[in-house]
Design a protein around this motif. Structure first.
Motif, PDB file in Angstrom:
ATOM      1  N   GLN A 131       0.856  -1.198   0.000  1.00 32.69           N
ATOM      2  CA  GLN A 131       0.000   0.000   0.000  1.00 32.69           C
ATOM      3  C   GLN A 131       0.879   1.231   0.000  1.00 32.69           C
ATOM      4  O   GLN A 131       1.912   1.270   0.677  1.00 32.69           O
ATOM      5  CB  GLN A 131      -0.879  -0.019   1.247  1.00 32.69           C
ATOM      6  N   VAL A 132       0.487   2.251  -0.749  1.00 35.61           N
ATOM      7  CA  VAL A 132       1.207   3.516  -0.780  1.00 35.61           C
ATOM      8  C   VAL A 132       0.196   4.647  -0.802  1.00 35.61           C
ATOM      9  O   VAL A 132      -0.861   4.542  -1.421  1.00 35.61           O
ATOM     10  CB  VAL A 132       2.160   3.580  -1.999  1.00 35.61           C
ATOM     11  N   GLN A 133       0.505   5.700  -0.078  1.00 33.84           N
ATOM     12  CA  GLN A 133      -0.345   6.892  -0.051  1.00 33.84           C
ATOM     13  C   GLN A 133       0.371   8.016  -0.795  1.00 33.84           C
ATOM     14  O   GLN A 133       1.575   8.201  -0.641  1.00 33.84           O
ATOM     15  CB  GLN A 133      -0.633   7.312   1.384  1.00 33.84           C
ATOM     16  N   LEU A 134      -0.396   8.764  -1.575  1.00 30.52           N
ATOM     17  CA  LEU A 134       0.154   9.823  -2.419  1.00 30.52           C
ATOM     18  C   LEU A 134      -0.532  11.144  -2.111  1.00 30.52           C
ATOM     19  O   LEU A 134      -1.769  11.204  -2.081  1.00 30.52           O
ATOM     20  CB  LEU A 134      -0.046   9.472  -3.895  1.00 30.52           C
ATOM     21  N   ALA A 187       4.252  13.576  -2.686  1.00 31.72           N
ATOM     22  CA  ALA A 187       4.935  12.884  -1.601  1.00 31.72           C
ATOM     23  C   ALA A 187       4.284  11.530  -1.393  1.00 31.72           C
ATOM     24  O   ALA A 187       3.055  11.439  -1.263  1.00 31.72           O
ATOM     25  CB  ALA A 187       4.866  13.710  -0.330  1.00 31.72           C
ATOM     26  N   ALA A 188       5.110  10.500  -1.353  1.00 30.90           N
ATOM     27  CA  ALA A 188       4.612   9.134  -1.188  1.00 30.90           C
ATOM     28  C   ALA A 188       5.008   8.573   0.165  1.00 30.90           C
ATOM     29  O   ALA A 188       6.105   8.836   0.659  1.00 30.90           O
ATOM     30  CB  ALA A 188       5.166   8.247  -2.295  1.00 30.90           C
ATOM     31  N   SER A 189       4.119   7.823   0.748  1.00 29.34           N
ATOM     32  CA  SER A 189       4.425   7.137   2.002  1.00 29.34           C
ATOM     33  C   SER A 189       3.930   5.703   1.895  1.00 29.34           C
ATOM     34  O   SER A 189       3.086   5.374   1.076  1.00 29.34           O
ATOM     35  CB  SER A 189       3.771   7.838   3.182  1.00 29.34           C
ATOM     36  N   ASP A 243      -1.703   1.518 -10.063  1.00 30.98           N
ATOM     37  CA  ASP A 243      -2.259   0.831  -8.897  1.00 30.98           C
ATOM     38  C   ASP A 243      -2.847   1.798  -7.879  1.00 30.98           C
ATOM     39  O   ASP A 243      -3.856   1.496  -7.229  1.00 30.98           O
ATOM     40  CB  ASP A 243      -1.161   0.007  -8.211  1.00 30.98           C
ATOM     41  N   TYR A 244      -2.202   2.966  -7.709  1.00 33.15           N
ATOM     42  CA  TYR A 244      -2.618   3.900  -6.667  1.00 33.15           C
ATOM     43  C   TYR A 244      -2.709   5.315  -7.244  1.00 33.15           C
ATOM     44  O   TYR A 244      -1.932   5.690  -8.121  1.00 33.15           O
ATOM     45  CB  TYR A 244      -1.610   3.901  -5.505  1.00 33.15           C
TER      46      TYR A 244
END
Length: 123
Positions: free
Chosen positions: A1-4, A23-25, A111-112
């Motif tokens: 999982q990645v948050q953008l 910024a990705a986390s 994907d995200y």
């Protein structure tokens, strides 16, 4: 999982420049191909640019080629979109995307997705 999370969108005059950041986390940033898409009111979402995991390969949509530049800083978990010679038709919500490993797929079905940042270019 990645948050953008995108930032940098604003109102700018035609011919001007903007730099968007994303910024990705989450999981290892370097394992994702990154990209940008945009959507203008009443239009379908459009591919803008993509960059592979190392940053050594990039690809652009025809409408932005030679004006926009995508780059990434893996140590900072950030991808950028430098936009020059902006036109009113560049007005749209710009979305940052991440695709696990696959550079080619990143140009079509990422994907995200981030939430988007509004870019408005006045004539």
């Amino acid at each position: 999982q990645v948050q953008l999370v995108e930032s940098g969108g604003e109102l700018v005059q035609a011919g001007g420049s903007l730099r968007l950041s994303c910024a990705a986390s989450g999981r290892a940033f370097g394992t994702y191909a990154m990209g940008w898409f945009r959507q203008a009111p009443g239009k379908e979402r459009e591919f803008v640019a993509a960059i592979n995991r190392s940053g050594g390969m990039t690809y652009y949509g025809d409408s932005v080629k030679s004006r926009f530049t995508i780059s990434r800083a893996n140590a900072e978990n950030t991808v950028y979109l430098q936009m020059n010679s902006l036109k009113p038709e560049d007005t749209a919500v710009y979305f940052c995307t991440a695709t696990w490993r696959d550079f080619i797929v990143s140009m079509t079905t990422p994907d995200y997705w981030g939430q988007g940042t509004q870019v408005t270019v006045s004539s």
